[in-house]
Write a protein that holds these residues in place. Structure first.
Motif, PDB file in Angstrom:
ATOM      1  N   ILE A 168     -11.591  27.507 -29.862  1.00  0.00           N
ATOM      2  CA  ILE A 168     -11.643  26.961 -31.230  1.00  0.00           C
ATOM      3  C   ILE A 168     -10.977  27.955 -32.191  1.00  0.00           C
ATOM      4  N   ALA A 169     -11.266  29.245 -31.976  1.00  0.00           N
ATOM      5  CA  ALA A 169     -10.712  30.281 -32.879  1.00  0.00           C
ATOM      6  C   ALA A 169      -9.186  30.291 -32.807  1.00  0.00           C
ATOM      7  N   GLU A 170      -8.645  30.096 -31.618  1.00  0.00           N
ATOM      8  CA  GLU A 170      -7.178  30.075 -31.503  1.00  0.00           C
ATOM      9  C   GLU A 170      -6.606  28.905 -32.291  1.00  0.00           C
ATOM     10  N   SER A 173      -6.642  29.568 -36.255  1.00  0.00           N
ATOM     11  CA  SER A 173      -6.005  30.771 -36.785  1.00  0.00           C
ATOM     12  C   SER A 173      -5.453  30.519 -38.204  1.00  0.00           C
ATOM     13  N   CYS A 174      -5.901  31.313 -39.184  1.00  0.00           N
ATOM     14  CA  CYS A 174      -5.476  31.104 -40.580  1.00  0.00           C
ATOM     15  C   CYS A 174      -5.778  32.363 -41.387  1.00  0.00           C
ATOM     16  N   ASN A 175      -5.568  32.273 -42.701  1.00  0.00           N
ATOM     17  CA  ASN A 175      -5.851  33.437 -43.536  1.00  0.00           C
ATOM     18  C   ASN A 175      -7.364  33.582 -43.773  1.00  0.00           C
ATOM     19  N   THR A 176      -7.975  32.569 -44.450  1.00  0.00           N
ATOM     20  CA  THR A 176      -9.410  32.667 -44.764  1.00  0.00           C
ATOM     21  C   THR A 176     -10.170  31.500 -44.154  1.00  0.00           C
ATOM     22  N   LEU A 177     -11.166  31.835 -43.346  1.00  0.00           N
ATOM     23  CA  LEU A 177     -11.981  30.797 -42.698  1.00  0.00           C
ATOM     24  C   LEU A 177     -13.445  31.005 -43.080  1.00  0.00           C
ATOM     25  N   ILE A 178     -14.135  29.900 -43.355  1.00  0.00           N
ATOM     26  CA  ILE A 178     -15.586  29.991 -43.600  1.00  0.00           C
ATOM     27  C   ILE A 178     -16.312  29.466 -42.365  1.00  0.00           C
ATOM     28  N   ASP A 179     -17.182  30.318 -41.799  1.00  0.00           N
ATOM     29  CA  ASP A 179     -18.067  29.878 -40.717  1.00  0.00           C
ATOM     30  C   ASP A 179     -19.410  29.604 -41.408  1.00  0.00           C
ATOM     31  N   ALA A 180     -19.650  28.318 -41.739  1.00  0.00           N
ATOM     32  CA  ALA A 180     -20.736  27.986 -42.676  1.00  0.00           C
ATOM     33  C   ALA A 180     -22.138  28.092 -42.074  1.00  0.00           C
ATOM     34  N   PHE A 181     -22.232  28.097 -40.744  1.00  0.00           N
ATOM     35  CA  PHE A 181     -23.536  28.225 -40.066  1.00  0.00           C
ATOM     36  C   PHE A 181     -23.335  29.276 -38.967  1.00  0.00           C
ATOM     37  N   CYS A 182     -23.238  30.540 -39.340  1.00  0.00           N
ATOM     38  CA  CYS A 182     -22.703  31.527 -38.381  1.00  0.00           C
ATOM     39  C   CYS A 182     -23.681  31.923 -37.290  1.00  0.00           C
ATOM     40  N   ILE A 189     -17.372  36.006 -34.248  1.00  0.00           N
ATOM     41  CA  ILE A 189     -16.706  37.121 -33.561  1.00  0.00           C
ATOM     42  C   ILE A 189     -15.308  36.691 -33.118  1.00  0.00           C
ATOM     43  N   GLN A 190     -15.199  35.497 -32.562  1.00  0.00           N
ATOM     44  CA  GLN A 190     -13.886  35.040 -32.088  1.00  0.00           C
ATOM     45  C   GLN A 190     -12.956  34.734 -33.265  1.00  0.00           C
ATOM     46  N   PHE A 191     -13.487  34.157 -34.344  1.00  0.00           N
ATOM     47  CA  PHE A 191     -12.646  33.903 -35.524  1.00  0.00           C
ATOM     48  C   PHE A 191     -12.075  35.213 -36.075  1.00  0.00           C
ATOM     49  N   SER A 192     -12.880  36.280 -35.974  1.00  0.00           N
ATOM     50  CA  SER A 192     -12.434  37.560 -36.547  1.00  0.00           C
ATOM     51  C   SER A 192     -11.182  38.075 -35.836  1.00  0.00           C
ATOM     52  N   PHE A 193     -10.942  37.584 -34.607  1.00  0.00           N
ATOM     53  CA  PHE A 193      -9.743  38.021 -33.878  1.00  0.00           C
ATOM     54  C   PHE A 193      -8.513  37.152 -34.181  1.00  0.00           C
ATOM     55  N   ILE A 328     -18.678  18.553 -28.189  1.00  0.00           N
ATOM     56  CA  ILE A 328     -17.401  18.047 -28.708  1.00  0.00           C
ATOM     57  C   ILE A 328     -17.071  18.792 -30.004  1.00  0.00           C
ATOM     58  N   THR A 329     -15.788  18.853 -30.311  1.00  0.00           N
ATOM     59  CA  THR A 329     -15.352  19.473 -31.563  1.00  0.00           C
ATOM     60  C   THR A 329     -14.419  18.502 -32.272  1.00  0.00           C
ATOM     61  N   LEU A 330     -14.723  18.216 -33.537  1.00  0.00           N
ATOM     62  CA  LEU A 330     -13.865  17.314 -34.322  1.00  0.00           C
ATOM     63  C   LEU A 330     -12.952  18.155 -35.204  1.00  0.00           C
ATOM     64  N   TYR A 331     -11.695  17.768 -35.265  1.00  0.00           N
ATOM     65  CA  TYR A 331     -10.726  18.467 -36.120  1.00  0.00           C
ATOM     66  C   TYR A 331     -10.213  17.493 -37.176  1.00  0.00           C
ATOM     67  N   PHE A 332     -10.226  17.933 -38.427  1.00  0.00           N
ATOM     68  CA  PHE A 332      -9.733  17.109 -39.538  1.00  0.00           C
ATOM     69  C   PHE A 332      -8.592  17.843 -40.254  1.00  0.00           C
ATOM     70  N   GLY A 333      -7.820  17.061 -41.017  1.00  0.00           N
ATOM     71  CA  GLY A 333      -6.752  17.651 -41.849  1.00  0.00           C
ATOM     72  C   GLY A 333      -5.628  18.209 -41.006  1.00  0.00           C
ATOM     73  N   SER A 334      -5.104  19.358 -41.448  1.00  0.00           N
ATOM     74  CA  SER A 334      -3.906  19.894 -40.773  1.00  0.00           C
ATOM     75  C   SER A 334      -4.227  20.452 -39.389  1.00  0.00           C
ATOM     76  N   LEU A 335      -5.493  20.478 -39.011  1.00  0.00           N
ATOM     77  CA  LEU A 335      -5.860  21.042 -37.704  1.00  0.00           C
ATOM     78  C   LEU A 335      -5.718  20.040 -36.562  1.00  0.00           C
TER      79      LEU A 335
END
Ligand code: MGP
Ligand code: SAH
Length: 346
Positions: A168-170, A173-182, A189-193, A328-335
């Motif tokens: 999911i983190a790959e 990949s972007c500049n600023t991501l919010i993990d709203a329920f961390c 941890i994976q987003f940080s990479f 399952i993972t849902l992706y919306f918008g440009s993702l």
């Protein structure tokens, strides 16, 4: 001598840089010691668990150095260090600087002390709560589990397995991501990479302590991290802006498979409300959901997205481990990736 090397040498030898380095080193040393102690306690408890007498013996055997002892040890080390360094410095200037530094350090120590106390309770509870089914999958959750990962009862069954989190983190990949329920930090941890800045939010302050600690196991430190931990309600982030928002809310416990279809309004907070709040932050939403989520509910999410200026459809990704559907993972918008639907992990 090359001018650039000369300039660098001058900079490194300047009192400001030396002082900055000294403070940084002290903090890192302190942090490593705390991490080492937590790890030792964690290992002790795990070993005792094997012998089936965990909590009774915990108090008797808990002869690790106390926080006070560590502080004294670190202070002594610091004293020795500053004695050597002070020889070459202006005394008056140093006195003032050291005073400020010590005040800051004392504040940090107090904070760290409080956290370590909470951690001790957490570690003890961990021992009580670790559910064998999830414990057996511990390396799937965190490949560095043995290096001191801490989880509480809820996190054992909620944390995203590392391979899925990595994938999911790959994609995010972007500049600023919010993990709203961390939670305990499986995704963070994976987003940080893969992201420049990660804002990790949780309502429960203990989750943030765990997530921060767990991020240290994966190489982060207070001084060197791109994760900002925020104790807040994910439903109150609408004035923030980010490139991507990731949602992995509580599904109501491990019994989400109790009925054949999972409905988003059975969650707390309500799964539709979570989405409506997220879209105020960005239309690029990633929603991590149970494998049995209602397809009608997913279509409703796409409608909400469209009504709010986002994509009018979404990508549904099935996440497998060893050929077994997990989530399952849902992706919306440009993702949304139109070419790839299912991912499999071995
Ligand atoms: P699971 O179904 O409880 O476990 O969770 P398992 O062992 O895969 O299922 P079984 O069919 O073998 O019994 C599967 C995955 O879903 C977990 O590893 C978590 O990543 C995720 N997950 C489970 N729950 C209950 C939650 C939750 O409440 N919130 C979030 N965000 N993720 C969860
Ligand atoms: N993705 C995480 C697990 C998340 S579990 C991981 O891989 O580790 C869901 C988390 O949501 C829990 O830690 C819970 O404390 C948090 N939570 C519940 N309600 C919340 C709210 N209203 N706002 C923010 N966090 C919330």
């Amino acid at each position: 001598m090359d001018k650039r090397i000369q300039n660098t040498k001058l900079k490194i030898n300047s009192p400001e840089f030396q002082n900055f380095n000294k403070v940084k080193k002290k903090r890192i040393r302190r942090q490593l010691k705390h991490l080492e102690i937590t790890k030792k306690k964690f290992e002790k408890i795990r070993d005792r668990k094997k012998n089936n007498n965990a909590l009774e013996t915990y108090k008797n055997e808990n002869e690790d150095k106390s926080e006070d002892e560590i502080e004294i040890e670190i202070e002594n080390e610091n004293e020795n260090e500053s004695k050597n360094e002070n020889e070459n410095k202006n005394e008056n200037e140093n006195e003032n600087e050291n005073e400020n530094e010590n005040n800051k350090e004392n504040e940090n120590l107090k904070e760290n002390g409080k956290e370590i106390n909470k951690f001790e309770t957490l570690i003890k509870n961990n021992d009580d709560n670790s559910n064998m089914k999830y414990y057996a999958q511990r390396y799937r959750l965190f490949s560095k589990y043995d290096q001191g990962i801490i989880l509480d009862e809820e996190s054992w069954f909620s944390v995203t397995p590392e391979l899925i989190a990595q994938h999911i983190a790959e994609r995010c990949s972007c500049n600023t991501l919010i993990d709203a329920f961390c939670g305990a930090g499986g995704n963070t941890i994976q987003f940080s990479f893969t992201c420049n800045v990660v804002i990790s939010v949780d309502l429960d302050p203990m989750k943030l302590l765990m997530a921060r600690h767990n991020s240290w196991v994966y190489g982060h430190s207070n001084e060197n991290t791109n994760i900002e931990f925020v104790n807040s309600d994910a439903m109150r982030l609408s004035n923030l802006k980010a490139d991507v928002i990731f949602l992995s809310p509580p599904w109501g416990g491990p019994n989400y498979t109790g009925s054949s279809i999972f409905h988003l309004d059975s969650m707390t907070p309500n799964g539709f409300e979570i989405f409506k709040n997220a879209i105020k932050v960005t239309p690029n939403i990633v929603y991590f959901l149970p494998k049995n989520t209602s397809k009608v509910d997913i279509a409703k999410l796409a409608l909400i997205s469209k009504e709010n200026g986002g994509s009018d459809y979404c990508e549904i990704e099935e996440n497998y481990i060893n050929e077994k559907l997990k989530t399952i993972t849902l992706y919306f918008g440009s993702l949304i990736n139109n070419n790839k639907y299912n991912e499999s992990y071995q």
